[in-house]
Design an enzyme around this catalytic site. Structure first.
Site, PDB file in Angstrom:
ATOM      1  N   ARG A  30      42.964  45.354  39.749  1.00 55.91           N
ATOM      2  CA  ARG A  30      42.171  44.132  39.805  1.00 55.91           C
ATOM      3  C   ARG A  30      42.205  43.477  41.187  1.00 55.91           C
ATOM      4  NH1 ARG A  30      40.680  41.952  34.632  1.00 55.91           N
ATOM      5  NH2 ARG A  30      40.039  43.806  33.531  1.00 55.91           N
ATOM      6  N   ARG A  43      29.911  36.009  42.010  1.00 62.33           N
ATOM      7  CA  ARG A  43      29.935  35.861  40.552  1.00 62.33           C
ATOM      8  C   ARG A  43      29.184  34.604  40.107  1.00 62.33           C
ATOM      9  NH1 ARG A  43      29.941  35.609  36.054  1.00 62.33           N
ATOM     10  NH2 ARG A  43      31.523  36.035  34.481  1.00 62.33           N
ATOM     11  N   ASP A  79      33.786  48.672  35.082  1.00 64.39           N
ATOM     12  CA  ASP A  79      34.640  48.277  33.969  1.00 64.39           C
ATOM     13  C   ASP A  79      34.823  49.456  33.025  1.00 64.39           C
ATOM     14  OD1 ASP A  79      35.836  45.586  32.789  1.00 64.39           O
ATOM     15  OD2 ASP A  79      35.165  46.829  31.116  1.00 64.39           O
TER      16      ASP A  79
END
Ligand code: CP3
Length: 349
Positions: A30, A43, A79
């Protein structure tokens, strides 16, 4: 930078093959994500799935931590659940709640309805991200691809989201063993094709995330999960190191090692030296600082970093990482300090 002639092969790939390196390579699970202001800026304008499906932007996010932190590898921004969306189960990332599967797979009939996935048409955008990210990276920084392992991906499909006890997952495993095997076999086959697509597009190592496999007893892991993980790993293009990662796996390490992988990921619940001993010298290890340690200032986490490097003892085959992903509330300067600390302390040995 460190003195001397740079190695021909990136340090992370050398370590994955248990060859000596001038310092311990480090990257962080991450490492691209919400703790980073650059990520939060992107984002704010796109949903998480939009980011993943826009190769130009996903490639940019992949490069951010390399530029900001000086880590020894980039990990593809994607992901583990992208590969289940084409199964038609209704994948969503709900605000603050993580992934949601709208139509969970609970019965043999649900499993029977799942059709094989053609990865090129379903997740070709991931392969394009790989090509763009590889082009944007310095030659010495390898790109790591990844996927979820069959058990962990199945757990999301069956539970419909994150879980604590994995009750529905274990019930399917115990009560409908044939449906369970069909589901895991389908995931193993699809995931091998998915990772081989990433490899063909340019990733130089792959990590298999079996994040929640520590929920299983050794017998259940051996009988119901390991054969599928092994099939997956055996189906990967040869010559590309495989990092096999899980959490809460202290009781499963020997079995995970048998299932496959050149590098086994350890979380912080097991002492690195002890975990490595259980698996033997024939495998490399990755880990294993508690991500929570990074919330405190560097002088607080330095002793824990030293202990991990001491446990590895300068033996070839250690890749430094956290025991699980960076937490969103982690200060970026702490992460940068960790990377520098690992380089400096390990180069001095
Ligand atoms: O490591 C990296 O920097 C690469 C990117 C990456 C993401 N997910 C991006 C992401 C990787 C390697 C993953 C793997 C992943 N995804 C795992 C295995 C690793 C682990 O943590 O055990 C799992 C279980 C998932 C499923 C998933 N995706 C969850 C549980 C969540 C919600 C939790 C959270 O942190 O929000 C996600 C969302 C997700 N995946 C985000 C990112 C950056 C956050 C999305 C956002 O911006 O809101």
């Amino acid at each position: 930078m460190l003195s001397g002639v740079p190695p021909v092969e990136p340090t992370l790939l050398l370590a994955a093959r248990r060859q000596p390196t001038p310092f311990t390579p480090v990257w962080l699970m991450r490492q691209a994500g919400r703790y980073m202001p650059e990520y939060r800026a992107l984002r704010a304008r796109h949903s998480f799935l939009e980011l993943c499906k826009t190769p130009q932007v996903a490639a940019e996010v992949t490069l951010q931590p390399v530029e900001r932190l000086g880590v020894d590898a980039a990990i593809l921004f994607a992901d583990i659940l992208l590969i289940v969306e084409p199964l038609g189960v209704g994948l969503e990332f709900a605000k603050g709640e993580g992934p949601v599967i709208q139509r969970p797979v609970r019965t043999a009939a649900d499993v029977a309805r799942l059709a094989p996935v053609d990865v090129e048409s379903a997740v070709g955008f991931v392969f394009e991200t790989v090509r763009l990210a590889r082009r944007g990276l310095p030659a010495g920084v390898p790109l790591i691809g990844f996927a979820g392992a069959p058990f962990t991906v199945a757990s999301y499909l069956i539970e419909g989201g994150p879980s604590r006890d994995f009750v529905a997952t274990k019930r399917l495993m115990h009560e409908e063993p044939e449906a369970w095997d069909r589901l895991l076999a389908l995931l193993a086959k699809t995931t091998a094709a998915y990772l081989n697509g990433q490899i063909a597009a340019g990733v130089q190592a792959v990590q298999l995330f079996d994040s929640w496999v520590g929920a299983l007893s050794p017998d259940d892991y051996r009988e119901s999960v390991a054969p599928h993980t092994r099939t997956l790993i055996e189906g990967l293009a040869p010559g590309v190191p495989v990092i096999h990662f899980g959490t809460g796996t202290a009781g499963l390490l020997a079995l995970m090692r048998e299932a496959g992988g050149d590098v086994i990921g350890l979380d912080w619940r097991v002492e690195l030296g002890a975990g490595w001993r259980v698996m033997g010298d024939g495998v490399a290890v990755q880990g294993n600082l508690d991500p929570v340690a990074l919330l405190s200032p560097p002088k607080r986490f330095e002793p824990a970093v030293r202990r991990i490097l001491d446990a590895a003892g300068g033996r070839p085959g250690h890749i430094f990482n956290l025991g699980h992903g960076i937490l969103p509330s982690t200060p970026v300067e702490h992460v940068k300090a960790l990377v520098d600390m690992v380089h400096e302390l390990s180069a001095r040995r």
